[in-house]
Design a protein around this motif. Structure first.
Motif, PDB file in Angstrom:
ATOM      1  N   PHE A 129      53.507  -1.708 115.695  1.00  9.87           N
ATOM      2  CA  PHE A 129      54.972  -1.738 115.791  1.00  9.87           C
ATOM      3  C   PHE A 129      55.579  -2.392 114.547  1.00  9.87           C
ATOM      4  N   TRP A 130      55.019  -3.549 114.158  1.00  8.83           N
ATOM      5  CA  TRP A 130      55.602  -4.315 113.053  1.00  8.83           C
ATOM      6  C   TRP A 130      55.413  -3.633 111.709  1.00  8.83           C
ATOM      7  N   LYS A 131      54.521  -2.676 111.624  1.00  2.84           N
ATOM      8  CA  LYS A 131      54.282  -1.967 110.371  1.00  2.84           C
ATOM      9  C   LYS A 131      55.264  -0.817 110.158  1.00  2.84           C
ATOM     10  N   THR A 132      55.999  -0.429 111.201  1.00  2.00           N
ATOM     11  CA  THR A 132      56.915   0.703 111.097  1.00  2.00           C
ATOM     12  C   THR A 132      58.277   0.259 110.577  1.00  2.00           C
ATOM     13  N   ARG A 133      59.056   1.229 110.136  1.00  2.00           N
ATOM     14  CA  ARG A 133      60.429   0.931 109.716  1.00  2.00           C
ATOM     15  C   ARG A 133      61.245   0.432 110.907  1.00  2.00           C
ATOM     16  N   PHE A 134      61.009   1.014 112.067  1.00  2.00           N
ATOM     17  CA  PHE A 134      61.727   0.590 113.272  1.00  2.00           C
ATOM     18  C   PHE A 134      61.457  -0.880 113.582  1.00  2.00           C
TER      19      PHE A 134
ATOM     20  N   GLY B  59      56.982   8.170 109.875  1.00  2.00           N
ATOM     21  CA  GLY B  59      55.933   8.996 110.446  1.00  2.00           C
ATOM     22  C   GLY B  59      55.911   8.929 111.956  1.00  2.00           C
ATOM     23  N   LEU B  60      54.795   9.335 112.551  1.00  2.00           N
ATOM     24  CA  LEU B  60      54.706   9.480 114.000  1.00  2.00           C
ATOM     25  C   LEU B  60      54.998   8.183 114.744  1.00  2.00           C
ATOM     26  N   ASP B  61      54.357   7.092 114.369  1.00  2.00           N
ATOM     27  CA  ASP B  61      54.565   5.833 115.091  1.00  2.00           C
ATOM     28  C   ASP B  61      56.035   5.428 115.066  1.00  2.00           C
ATOM     29  N   ASN B  62      56.649   5.552 113.914  1.00  2.00           N
ATOM     30  CA  ASN B  62      58.066   5.206 113.807  1.00  2.00           C
ATOM     31  C   ASN B  62      58.928   6.140 114.656  1.00  2.00           C
ATOM     32  N   ASP B  63      58.595   7.420 114.641  1.00  2.00           N
ATOM     33  CA  ASP B  63      59.374   8.399 115.409  1.00  2.00           C
ATOM     34  C   ASP B  63      59.352   8.097 116.907  1.00  2.00           C
ATOM     35  N   VAL B  64      58.171   7.759 117.440  1.00  2.00           N
ATOM     36  CA  VAL B  64      58.097   7.530 118.887  1.00  2.00           C
ATOM     37  C   VAL B  64      58.781   6.212 119.266  1.00  2.00           C
TER      38      VAL B  64
ATOM     39  N   PHE C  29      49.879  14.744 123.904  1.00  2.00           N
ATOM     40  CA  PHE C  29      49.105  13.738 123.198  1.00  2.00           C
ATOM     41  C   PHE C  29      49.292  13.935 121.706  1.00  2.00           C
ATOM     42  N   ALA C  30      49.381  12.830 120.962  1.00  2.00           N
ATOM     43  CA  ALA C  30      49.433  12.899 119.505  1.00  2.00           C
ATOM     44  C   ALA C  30      48.846  11.615 118.961  1.00  2.00           C
ATOM     45  N   ALA C  31      48.177  11.713 117.814  1.00  2.00           N
ATOM     46  CA  ALA C  31      47.535  10.538 117.230  1.00  2.00           C
ATOM     47  C   ALA C  31      48.009  10.322 115.807  1.00  2.00           C
TER      48      ALA C  31
END
Length: 210
Positions: free
Chosen positions: A39-44, A55-60, A196-198
């Motif tokens: 979580f802390w690595k994303t822009r969000f 990317g994906l983690d930020n999008d979700v 599912f997405a990784a």
């Protein structure tokens, strides 16, 4: 129609959404903070809006706040105070301006007056069960969706009652060895994996009712 949603409730590979021995100093249990490293690595999740990964983690993570008009949480998520409220001093983990900016309904067995915070968050304390909290939250959301923020026992209670419409679970590649388990038993009997997405960091699963 407004939905009841769960987002970003991270679990370990061995199925725990919180580690063992939760305490004031370890609110997510021993090792539980590692569930949110991605979580802390994303822009969000970054404190600097111009930093962090997309990317994906930020999008979700961004999807988890889209169209949310109210929150529900258990008392254990609100704070470490147990039993009758000793005073009005505890107002959550999030400081003077919590990140919700709307009504939050806290499940508890002990009455307490609502607490209005900076930024538009107001904590309401519901003593008559999960369905009453959901009814109040849907009214407050005014046509938007309601999100169950946690903790694990609260999410499981809504799952067992078949009240959750959608649930997103990031599975993080760590082992906690104990704590609070999210999936399994009868909590998810009425649900199926919808997609599912990784990413390079975690595996994301979305659940819906069968």
């Amino acid at each position: 129609m407004a939905k009841l949603r769960v987002h970003n409730l991270a679990t370990s590979l061995d199925g725990y959404a919180a580690g063992p021995a939760q305490s004031l100093s370890e609110p997510l249990g021993i090792g539980g903070e590692a569930l949110h490293d991605f979580f802390w690595k994303t822009r969000f999740g970054s404190s600097d809006p111009d930093a962090g990964e997309t990317g994906l983690d930020n999008d979700v993570l961004e999807a988890g706040v889209d169209n949310i008009g109210a929150h529900i949480m258990g008392r254990n998520m609100f704070g470490p105070v147990r039993g009758p409220w000793p005073d009005k001093s505890w107002t959550g983990w999030w400081g003077d301006e919590p990140p919700y900016h709307h009504d939050v309904f806290v499940l508890t067995h002990h009455p307490r007056e609502s607490v209005a915070m900076k930024g538009g968050t107001t904590f309401h304390f519901v003593t008559d069960g999960i369905e009453a909290a959901l009814s109040q939250a849907l009214t407050a959301a005014n046509g938007k969706d309601v999100r169950v923020g946690g903790g694990v026992a609260t999410v499981r209670a809504y799952l067992k009652a078949g009240l959750v419409d959608e649930m997103h679970v990031p599975v993080v590649p760590i082992l906690l060895g104990g704590g609070e388990r999210l999936l399994g038993d009868d909590a998810t009997a009425g649900y199926r994996v919808d997609r599912f997405a990784a990413s390079e960091t975690v595996a994301h699963y979305w659940f819906v009712r069968r």
